[in-house]
Each structure stands twice: as C-alpha cells, then as structure tokens.
Design a protein around this motif. Structure first.
Motif, PDB file in Angstrom:
ATOM      1  N   LEU A 225       8.296   9.262  -0.345  1.00 48.48           N
ATOM      2  CA  LEU A 225       7.361  10.166  -1.032  1.00 48.48           C
ATOM      3  C   LEU A 225       6.122   9.416  -1.497  1.00 48.48           C
ATOM      4  O   LEU A 225       4.990   9.907  -1.344  1.00 48.48           O
ATOM      5  CB  LEU A 225       8.048  10.789  -2.246  1.00 48.48           C
ATOM      6  CG  LEU A 225       8.770  12.101  -2.037  1.00 48.48           C
ATOM      7  CD1 LEU A 225       9.445  12.514  -3.319  1.00 48.48           C
ATOM      8  CD2 LEU A 225       7.792  13.158  -1.613  1.00 48.48           C
ATOM      9  N   PHE A 226       6.330   8.204  -2.044  1.00 49.66           N
ATOM     10  CA  PHE A 226       5.172   7.456  -2.520  1.00 49.66           C
ATOM     11  C   PHE A 226       4.281   7.023  -1.365  1.00 49.66           C
ATOM     12  O   PHE A 226       3.061   6.993  -1.505  1.00 49.66           O
ATOM     13  CB  PHE A 226       5.610   6.257  -3.356  1.00 49.66           C
ATOM     14  CG  PHE A 226       5.895   6.624  -4.777  1.00 49.66           C
ATOM     15  CD1 PHE A 226       4.901   7.179  -5.559  1.00 49.66           C
ATOM     16  CD2 PHE A 226       7.147   6.448  -5.319  1.00 49.66           C
ATOM     17  CE1 PHE A 226       5.152   7.545  -6.858  1.00 49.66           C
ATOM     18  CE2 PHE A 226       7.407   6.816  -6.621  1.00 49.66           C
ATOM     19  CZ  PHE A 226       6.413   7.366  -7.389  1.00 49.66           C
ATOM     20  N   ILE A 227       4.908   6.703  -0.220  1.00 47.80           N
ATOM     21  CA  ILE A 227       4.079   6.342   0.934  1.00 47.80           C
ATOM     22  C   ILE A 227       3.247   7.550   1.368  1.00 47.80           C
ATOM     23  O   ILE A 227       2.048   7.439   1.658  1.00 47.80           O
ATOM     24  CB  ILE A 227       4.967   5.823   2.079  1.00 47.80           C
ATOM     25  CG1 ILE A 227       5.484   4.433   1.732  1.00 47.80           C
ATOM     26  CG2 ILE A 227       4.199   5.776   3.380  1.00 47.80           C
ATOM     27  CD1 ILE A 227       6.304   3.806   2.797  1.00 47.80           C
TER      28      ILE A 227
ATOM     29  N   VAL B  37      14.684  -5.050  -0.964  1.00 42.66           N
ATOM     30  CA  VAL B  37      13.808  -5.348   0.173  1.00 42.66           C
ATOM     31  C   VAL B  37      12.999  -4.112   0.535  1.00 42.66           C
ATOM     32  O   VAL B  37      11.798  -4.203   0.850  1.00 42.66           O
ATOM     33  CB  VAL B  37      14.660  -5.852   1.361  1.00 42.66           C
ATOM     34  CG1 VAL B  37      13.806  -5.992   2.596  1.00 42.66           C
ATOM     35  CG2 VAL B  37      15.295  -7.174   1.013  1.00 42.66           C
ATOM     36  N   LEU B  38      13.631  -2.938   0.445  1.00 39.39           N
ATOM     37  CA  LEU B  38      12.905  -1.689   0.688  1.00 39.39           C
ATOM     38  C   LEU B  38      11.749  -1.533  -0.298  1.00 39.39           C
ATOM     39  O   LEU B  38      10.616  -1.192   0.086  1.00 39.39           O
ATOM     40  CB  LEU B  38      13.889  -0.527   0.564  1.00 39.39           C
ATOM     41  CG  LEU B  38      13.375   0.862   0.882  1.00 39.39           C
ATOM     42  CD1 LEU B  38      13.035   0.965   2.351  1.00 39.39           C
ATOM     43  CD2 LEU B  38      14.430   1.898   0.529  1.00 39.39           C
ATOM     44  N   PHE B  39      12.032  -1.828  -1.576  1.00 34.03           N
ATOM     45  CA  PHE B  39      10.979  -1.757  -2.585  1.00 34.03           C
ATOM     46  C   PHE B  39       9.828  -2.697  -2.241  1.00 34.03           C
ATOM     47  O   PHE B  39       8.651  -2.317  -2.308  1.00 34.03           O
ATOM     48  CB  PHE B  39      11.540  -2.123  -3.963  1.00 34.03           C
ATOM     49  CG  PHE B  39      12.098  -0.964  -4.710  1.00 34.03           C
ATOM     50  CD1 PHE B  39      11.266  -0.024  -5.261  1.00 34.03           C
ATOM     51  CD2 PHE B  39      13.462  -0.818  -4.875  1.00 34.03           C
ATOM     52  CE1 PHE B  39      11.779   1.055  -5.951  1.00 34.03           C
ATOM     53  CE2 PHE B  39      13.985   0.256  -5.552  1.00 34.03           C
ATOM     54  CZ  PHE B  39      13.143   1.190  -6.087  1.00 34.03           C
TER      55      PHE B  39
ATOM     56  N   MET C 128       4.277  -3.703  -0.526  1.00 38.35           N
ATOM     57  CA  MET C 128       3.316  -4.313   0.393  1.00 38.35           C
ATOM     58  C   MET C 128       2.534  -3.238   1.148  1.00 38.35           C
ATOM     59  O   MET C 128       1.322  -3.346   1.327  1.00 38.35           O
ATOM     60  CB  MET C 128       4.042  -5.196   1.408  1.00 38.35           C
ATOM     61  CG  MET C 128       4.896  -6.264   0.799  1.00 38.35           C
ATOM     62  SD  MET C 128       3.930  -7.586   0.101  1.00 38.35           S
ATOM     63  CE  MET C 128       5.198  -8.578  -0.639  1.00 38.35           C
ATOM     64  N   LEU C 129       3.218  -2.180   1.593  1.00 41.36           N
ATOM     65  CA  LEU C 129       2.549  -1.128   2.344  1.00 41.36           C
ATOM     66  C   LEU C 129       1.518  -0.412   1.491  1.00 41.36           C
ATOM     67  O   LEU C 129       0.406  -0.127   1.930  1.00 41.36           O
ATOM     68  CB  LEU C 129       3.577  -0.100   2.829  1.00 41.36           C
ATOM     69  CG  LEU C 129       4.332  -0.402   4.110  1.00 41.36           C
ATOM     70  CD1 LEU C 129       5.313   0.715   4.376  1.00 41.36           C
ATOM     71  CD2 LEU C 129       3.366  -0.514   5.253  1.00 41.36           C
ATOM     72  N   VAL C 130       1.893  -0.125   0.237  1.00 36.97           N
ATOM     73  CA  VAL C 130       1.056   0.731  -0.602  1.00 36.97           C
ATOM     74  C   VAL C 130      -0.099  -0.038  -1.200  1.00 36.97           C
ATOM     75  O   VAL C 130      -1.206   0.459  -1.301  1.00 36.97           O
ATOM     76  CB  VAL C 130       1.944   1.377  -1.682  1.00 36.97           C
ATOM     77  CG1 VAL C 130       1.107   1.939  -2.803  1.00 36.97           C
ATOM     78  CG2 VAL C 130       2.772   2.481  -1.073  1.00 36.97           C
TER      79      VAL C 130
END
Lengths: 114, 191
Positions: free
Chosen positions: A93-95, B74-76, B81-83
C-alpha cells in the motif's frame, strides 16, 4: 551446583517488559509521520503481545495437557504469520501511495479520494 | 559469588535482554532515518527471540529470528529503499503535530495495561517448564511438542493462516503493480 538451582524469572517482570514495549510501540504509532516508521512501531506492539503470550503460556503450563499448555505459544506462531501478511499488504500500500503522491508522510494523506 | 551468579543467571540475563529490548524500541521511534529505525528494530527482534528462549519457547525463538529478522525486516528495508530513493535524507519534521498528546496517551495506556496485567497475574502458581515439553507422558523437545499440537489441535487455524498468507501475497502484487487507469489520466495528481 546443578543447573536445576537456577532461579526462574518471575512472569510479572516479563509482563511488565511487554507493557513497556507496547507503550513504546503506541507512542511510535502516534508520534511518527513516516508511514514505514509507523509500521515498524506496529511490529514492536505485535512483539510485545507475543512476549506476553509466551509468558502466560509458561505460567499456566503446570498440570495441564500439552495441547492446553502450548496454546499461548501456538498463538504467537499464528500472530507471526498474520504479522507477515500485514507487513506485505501494508508495505505494498505504501509503495502504491508513494507512486501516486511521492510521499509517505501520513499527515499528508488527509483526503479519502483524489 | 559464583553460586550467586549461577542461581541468578536467568535473572541477570533477563535484565540485560530487557534493557536492550527497550533501548532498541526507543531507538525505533526516535531515529529520524527509517533505515536506522529498521536496524534498531532488528536488535529488538533478536532480543525478544532471546527472551523467548528464557521463557522455554525455543521453537518460537527460531521462528522469530527466521521470519521476523530474516523475512519481514528485509521486506521493510527493501520498501524503505524503494520509497526513499529520491531523498535518502531524514525528514526535518518527523514528529506528528500532536506529539505531547501522543506521549500522554501512551503513558496512560501503559499504566492501564500494566495494572491489568499485574492484577491478573498475581497470586497464580509458578511456572512449570516441564509441562511444555512432554507429549503423552513422554519427554520431548519444545519443537516436537509445538509440531504435535500444531498438526492435531490447531490444524484448521494453521491451514487458514496459509490461506491468509496467500491472499496477502496476491493483494500485495495487485497493490504493487502499476495502475493503467491512473497512468492514463496523467499519472500523479495533486489534490
């Protein structure tokens, strides 16, 4: 000296630690503006609940069958599974929100539709 | 001295672990950079895993390390990094506008929870770890006992959790993919 003489931890201490962790998580959820930091605080709250479950499982194990005695630990197992699902959906959702608005500051998500 | 250390081994260990757990938790909510917060949370997860071992939940300690520290965290980090790829600098204003209220609510809640927990748990019998490790009168390890109960009494909830995980996975993929309708309307829109 045999290992059996180790004095066990009183469960009230573990419960107090669990309460402290839950409060830290609550304050984090209310305090932070970064959506991912809020999620990290949520994980602290889930962990504090897990800690309380494990402490109660140990406390109430005496004289019970294994299926009853391990109920608290099995609940923790399920909570960890649900936490994984929650993290996956929430982070997706945040992405999606970041793609739409280029921010994850929750104070800027103040309208329901745009 | 040695006898004191041996007798209070669990107690001393608990104090150290509890202190590190709380320090990690405070780090999570006070670091401005989300990556620092996530790494602080890693410390909290590992300390909670160690506390699980102290509470005779060895299997859950392993699951905690594998799933939480190895998977969820790791998902976090991936998502951080993506955001934050465009501005890795920590935010200048990272606290909510209602910060004093938040702290007050947290402390009140903590007092209520602590009172309830302590009132509900005082005067009950002491712990008996042996009961957590015997299946049908036979002494087994914690992992075997957990597996035995999980696949007998809690088989249906176990299957339901697997379905929930599948739904979450599908939902994450649907949320995460690009939305062609939004792209067609010019992509990002300001309110």
């Amino acid at each position: 000296m045999s290992p059996a003489t180790i004095i066990p931890i009183p469960h009230t201490w573990v419960l107090a630690l669990s309460a402290v962790l839950f409060v830290i998580g609550t304050i984090g959820v209310l305090l932070r503006r970064n959506g991912i930091a809020i999620f990290l605080s949520l994980e602290i709250m889930l962990n504090s609940a897990n800690l309380a479950f494990v402490a109660f499982a140990l406390q109430f194990a005496a004289g019970r069958s294994i299926a009853v005695a391990l109920t608290g630990q099995l609940f923790v197992f399920f909570i960890i599974g649900i936490a994984a699902a929650e993290a996956a959906v929430g982070l997706a959702l945040f992405i999606a929100l970041h793609r739409l608005r280029e921010t994850i500051d929750v104070d800027r998500f103040n309208i329901l539709r745009w | 001295m040695m006898e004191f250390l041996t007798a209070h081994f669990a107690t001393i260990l608990f104090y150290i672990l509890a202190g590190l757990t709380v320090a990690g938790g405070i780090g999570v909510i006070s670091f401005k950079n989300p990556v620092h917060s996530a790494l602080s949370l890693l410390g909290t997860f590992l300390m909670v895993a160690a506390l699980f071992v102290l509470q005779h939940a060895e299997f859950l300690a392993a699951v905690q390390v594998l799933v939480y520290a190895g998977g969820i965290l790791v998902l976090f980090l991936f998502v951080i990094m993506l955001v934050n790829i465009k501005r890795m600098q920590p935010e200048q204003v990272f606290l909510s506008r209602v910060a004093p209220l938040a702290v007050a609510v947290g402390i009140t809640l903590g007092a209520i929870i602590a009172g309830l927990l302590l009132a509900g748990s005082l005067g009950h019998p002491a712990a008996a770890p042996a009961a957590l490790q015997s299946v049908q009168g036979q002494h087994v390890g914690n992992t075997e006992a957990v597996g035995w109960v999980l696949y007998t009494k809690y088989l249906v909830p176990f299957e339901i959790v697997s379905v929930v995980l599948l739904v979450a996975m599908v939902g994450a993929i649907i949320f995460g993919r690009k939305d062609p309708t939004l792209e067609g309307r010019g992509g990002r829109m300001e309110p």
